[in-house]
Every structure is written in C-alpha cells, then in structure tokens.
Write an enzyme that holds these catalytic residues in place. Structure first.
Site, PDB file in Angstrom:
ATOM      1  N   TYR A   1      24.420  39.094  42.104  1.00 18.88           N
ATOM      2  CA  TYR A   1      23.615  38.371  41.126  1.00 18.88           C
ATOM      3  C   TYR A   1      22.148  38.792  41.313  1.00 18.88           C
ATOM      4  O   TYR A   1      21.857  39.977  41.370  1.00 18.88           O
ATOM      5  CB  TYR A   1      23.836  36.865  41.269  1.00 18.88           C
TER       6      TYR A   1
ATOM      7  N   HIS B   1      29.096  39.507  46.103  1.00 17.00           N
ATOM      8  CA  HIS B   1      28.819  38.952  44.781  1.00 17.00           C
ATOM      9  C   HIS B   1      27.415  39.384  44.377  1.00 17.00           C
ATOM     10  O   HIS B   1      26.450  39.115  45.092  1.00 17.00           O
ATOM     11  CB  HIS B   1      28.949  37.432  44.794  1.00 17.00           C
TER      12      HIS B   1
ATOM     13  N   TRP C   1      32.288  37.585  36.626  1.00 12.62           N
ATOM     14  CA  TRP C   1      32.305  36.118  36.521  1.00 12.62           C
ATOM     15  C   TRP C   1      31.749  35.750  35.157  1.00 12.62           C
ATOM     16  O   TRP C   1      30.638  36.178  34.812  1.00 12.62           O
ATOM     17  CB  TRP C   1      31.442  35.499  37.617  1.00 12.62           C
TER      18      TRP C   1
ATOM     19  N   GLU D   1      32.271  39.180  42.322  1.00 18.50           N
ATOM     20  CA  GLU D   1      31.644  38.473  41.210  1.00 18.50           C
ATOM     21  C   GLU D   1      30.374  39.207  40.836  1.00 18.50           C
ATOM     22  O   GLU D   1      29.688  39.770  41.702  1.00 18.50           O
ATOM     23  CB  GLU D   1      31.267  37.029  41.569  1.00 18.50           C
TER      24      GLU D   1
ATOM     25  N   ASN E   1      35.723  31.253  48.873  1.00 19.60           N
ATOM     26  CA  ASN E   1      34.618  31.718  48.043  1.00 19.60           C
ATOM     27  C   ASN E   1      33.274  31.464  48.719  1.00 19.60           C
ATOM     28  O   ASN E   1      33.017  30.357  49.213  1.00 19.60           O
ATOM     29  CB  ASN E   1      34.642  30.992  46.697  1.00 19.60           C
ATOM     30  N   GLU E   2      32.425  32.493  48.788  1.00 21.69           N
ATOM     31  CA  GLU E   2      31.041  32.380  49.267  1.00 21.69           C
ATOM     32  C   GLU E   2      30.945  31.395  50.433  1.00 21.69           C
ATOM     33  O   GLU E   2      30.243  30.378  50.359  1.00 21.69           O
ATOM     34  CB  GLU E   2      30.129  31.965  48.117  1.00 21.69           C
TER      35      GLU E   2
ATOM     36  N   ARG F   1      40.963  37.170  39.279  1.00 22.46           N
ATOM     37  CA  ARG F   1      40.665  36.356  40.468  1.00 22.46           C
ATOM     38  C   ARG F   1      40.710  34.899  40.033  1.00 22.46           C
ATOM     39  O   ARG F   1      39.943  34.480  39.153  1.00 22.46           O
ATOM     40  CB  ARG F   1      39.302  36.727  41.041  1.00 22.46           C
TER      41      ARG F   1
END
Length: 454
Positions: free
Chosen positions: A229, A227, A285, A256, A160-161, A83
């Site tokens: 996290y 993503h 990531w 990610e 992105n996001e 990516r």
C-alpha cells in the site's frame, strides 16, 4: 456490515530502514517430498512440478458469507486464485469446518486455487482486539478435518498482517512457532506468512529474517507475502523489495495491494509489471464490500460483476493484469476458459529439432485481440549452456509483454534468447518463457519454431 478500515501508521525510522540490506541469503528447496504445492527456489510448484504464479483477488467471505457466488464471477474475469478472508472467532463470527469445506468446494468447482487466511490477527500489538498467531494456529488445528486432503487446492495463510508497528521483531519467533506447531499437527499444506507492519514490512523484519523462518519449516514449504500500500509508492521501493527475495532465492507473493490507499498512493503499474517480469504472484484487495473510507478498493460495485470500478478495470483488464497473465492451475486441466473468439488460435506447434535443443510454442489463453503464450525449450542428449529460439509470425502478431527471455523482433521475425538463470540445461531438461501478444484478423501459430543451442 462493512470491512473494518485497517489503520496503518508509519514510524520515523523508515528512511533509515530502507537502507538496510538483506542479512542472509537462502536458496529455497524442498527438504522432503511434500503433498500438493511445494517450493523450489523462488517458484511455487504444483504437485506435478509445474510452476504456478498466483493471479487473483481477495474476497471478504467472513463478512459477506452470502456472497460466495462471487467466486464464479472472479473466475469469469480470468483469475486463477482467490484469497478468502476467514475468522477464527476471536474478533468476528467464526467460520466453522463445514463452512470452510464449502468454501474449498466452491473454489474447486470454479477452478480456483484457494488461499485461506485468518483475519483476526490483523494489526496485533496496535489493535487491542487482535488475535495472536498462536490463536490462529489453534483455529487451523480445530478445523483440520476440512483441510486434510486438499493440499493440491489450498494454501494456508496463517494470519493476516499478524503484527502492526509495535514490536515487529516479535513476528520472527511467533511465525516460526506457528509453522512448527502446524507441521507437528500434521499439516502438509504449503504455508503462507504475512509480513508485520500491517503487512507492509517497512522495518524489513520479514525480508531480513525470511531465510531463518523458511529454514524453521521441516518441509521447506513456506511462501512469504507482502502487502503493498502506501509504503510502496515509488518504483524503486517496489523493485528493490521484490528483487531482494529473488536474489535470496526465496518465494514471495504480493498478497494484497491497491491502486490507492489512505496512507499513500501505491504504484500499482510497477507492482504489476515487476511481478510479471519476475514471476511473482499477486492478489489484489478486494472484490467488493470495502467501507470506512476505502471503498475505492472495491473491484466491482455492490458485488455486481457487470459494474467494474476503475480499480477492477485496471487489475483485470489492464497491462500485466489478470486477464493477460493468469494461467489456470494444471490440477484443473491447465487452460483458463475464455470467451470464444473468431478465429480460434492454433494451440500448439510441434517441436522442430535444431542442433541440441527443441522448442515448443503453445497458445495458452485467448481473448479478443490478444493472447498469452508459452515457449518450452528442451535440451537434447547433451547439456547446453544457452539457447536461442526463433520463428516468423504468420499473421502479423506483435508482443505486448515477455518474461524469462531476452526477445527482439524485426518485422515478423522473432528471436528470443535465454536470460542468465535459465540458459544452462542438463540433458533432457527444459526451461520455459512466456509472453502476451496482440492479433488482428487471425492468430495462426508459427509454422516452424527453431531452437539453436550454445
């Protein structure tokens, strides 16, 4: 220049949001013939209909344009996808059409599927400098000539996001409008959309509206990206989120994730294991160059592939990691090159008819002490309601992981049966299941692989 640290703050309503259910189920299927990658249910398919599961990393190209040689290093460690971070020029230096064409060419030269994303949208609503999804679409249209004809190699990740934690509900309309504009402009590529809430979707805005967003695409060719996290720091949160998309019949990737983060400690072991179990793609990531206190997310130190960090070791070489599970896209030939091992594994055992089905065993990738394999079950002249495959390991091989089948072993004898969703096969239809296994000394394919239908 370092990668800006992405701020993530979480609202007090998280616990209540976790209890929310999926508001709509939608089984994804292409509404019309498409070029290149397509969607079928939860699966991403190549243009020839072969399922493709992303196993790769993120590379911060827009901040480190001189490090495009990293693609070769990423490939050498086993990845099948990269990516690539681009900028539309709204926040950072714009990557023009010539640069994007070069990125695509380098991805193809290194036999990597290329997911291209605009990073300027990161945290819209929370970050004053963030671009809108509409501005991201303007960028894609402006470089369309670099993307045309690359549908077999490129997946377009709009932004992105694209929303922070402010008004995440706005993501729904903006995402639908972005998809509609891209299709109207003539883009036939598979489209990937990131979740709001800095990609983590703790409000479940993407999860609960994914079906309507998917339906907004006339090509029915949208993949959703979460993503993972700090919000995903427990196994229950991870498995629930991934399984909700599976139940809804919609395609999802973990676009990610990391092994640590400033907002909490993600459960990377569960992310990797569940993604492998469900056939969900993942992209860690990131390769190198992180700053602002999140340097621990670098996979290699200073872009040096000989200096894997603990995160890099875990992602590439650990259980359910890239080296053990990645399969190269068939557009490149379908077998990921690996370092020579001795002895080389036998690559295939011809199918042996037994009853109303046959089974073909193929070793698809090999490394010292381990390998990855696929077993394809094919129905005969009549439909079947279930299947059981069996063989005897000739050299004491042992499974380390399996997916898409219920597998048992007794010494060297292997017995594998279908799971609920892949047992019923029409006449001539096929289903596949996969595994990773260990070997010592030699790795000869089983002499006979039998299949019994029910």
């Amino acid at each position: 220049m370092t990668i800006p640290r992405r701020r993530r703050t979480w609202l007090a309503g998280l616990v209540a949001a976790v209890c929310a259910g999926v508001t709509a189920l939608f089984v994804a299927g292409p509404a019309q013939a498409a070029t290149g990658f397509t969607v079928s249910g939860t699966q991403i398919l190549e243009g020839n209909g072969t399922p493709f599961v992303m196993r790769g990393v993120n590379h911060a190209h827009t901040w480190y344009a001189s490090q495009l040689g990293s693609l070769a290093h990423i490939k050498a460690l086993g990845a099948n996808t990269v990516r690539v971070v681009l900028s539309s020029g709204n926040r950072w230096t714009r990557n023009d059409a010539a640069d994007v064409s070069n990125v695509i060419a380098q991805c193809k030269a290194n036999r990597l599927i290329c997911v291209l994303e605009v990073h300027d949208t990161t945290g819209y609503g929370d970050e004053g400098a963030a671009a809108t999804l509409a501005q991201a679409v303007d960028y894609w249209i402006s470089i369309k000539n670099a993307l045309d004809g690359q549908e077999n190699y490129v997946i377009l990740n709009i932004g992105n996001e694209p929303y922070g934690n402010t008004n995440p509900s706005g993501w729904v309309t903006d995402t639908k409008n972005a998809i509609t504009r891209l299709r109207a402009a003539g883009f036939a590529h598979q489209i990937m959309v990131d979740a709001p809430n800095w990609g983590q979707d703790w409000s479940f805005t993407m999860r609960d509206n994914a079906a309507s967003v998917f339906a907004a695409d006339p090509n029915r060719n949208v993949v959703f990206s979460v993503h993972m996290y700090g919000v995903f720091d427990t196994a229950a949160e991870i498995t629930d989120y991934l399984n909700r998309f599976r139940t809804a019949g919609l395609p999802l990737v973990v676009g990610e994730f990391g092994h640590n983060h400033s907002d909490g400690d993600p459960d990377e072991d569960t992310i990797l294991a569940t993604a492998q179990q469900l056939g969900v793609g993942y992209l860690g990531w990131s390769w190198s160059g992180n700053g602002g206190g999140v340097e621990y997310l670098d996979m290699v130190t200073s872009f040096n592939p000989a200096q894997l960090t603990p995160w890099g070791q875990r992602l590439f070489n650990g259980a359910n990691g890239i080296k053990a599970t990645a399969k190269e896209a068939t557009i490149f030939g379908g077998v990921t090159p690996s370092e020579p091992t001795s002895p080389s594994p036998s690559t295939s055992t011809p199918p042996v008819p037994t009853g109303a089905c046959t089974a073909t065993y193929t070793a698809t990738n090999s490394w010292q002490g381990g390998f990855q394999g696929d077993v394809t079950v094919k129905a005969g002249d009549a439909a079947i309601n279930g299947w059981t495959v069996s063989w005897t390991w000739p050299n004491g091989q042992r499974f380390t992981n399996t997916w898409n089948a219920t597998v048992s072993t007794a010494g060297n004898v292997v017995t594998a049966s279908n799971v609920a969703y892949n047992g019923k096969l029409a006449a001539g239809a096929s289903a596949s299941w996969g595994f990773t296994a260990s070997w010592t000394g030699s790795n000869t394919a089983p002499a006979t692989v039998s299949c019994t239908a029910s």
